[in-house]
Write a protein that holds these residues in place. Structure first.
Motif: not given
Length: 56
Positions: A13-23
């Motif tokens: 979940a944390a990795t997905a949050e980083y991916a969304v923030a990066t995008m």
């Protein structure tokens, strides 16, 4: 042991949050590039820098 399993599930979940923030950051940067390529904005920025560097 249950705590370790819960932490392992939340790691994704944390990795997905980083991916969304990066995008989101990439999208915002792209928008800025489009805005700054306009002739009007370029002229405003050029005048701003010219006025800042003019003495007196």
């Amino acid at each position: 042991m249950a705590v370790m399993r819960r932490l392992a599930r939340e790691r994704g979940a944390a990795t997905a949050e980083y991916a969304v923030a990066t995008m989101a950051a990439v999208g915002f940067a792209g928008l800025l590039v489009v805005i700054l390529r306009g002739d009007e904005v370029r002229g405003i920025l050029t005048d701003l820098v010219r006025n800042a560097l003019t003495v007196g």
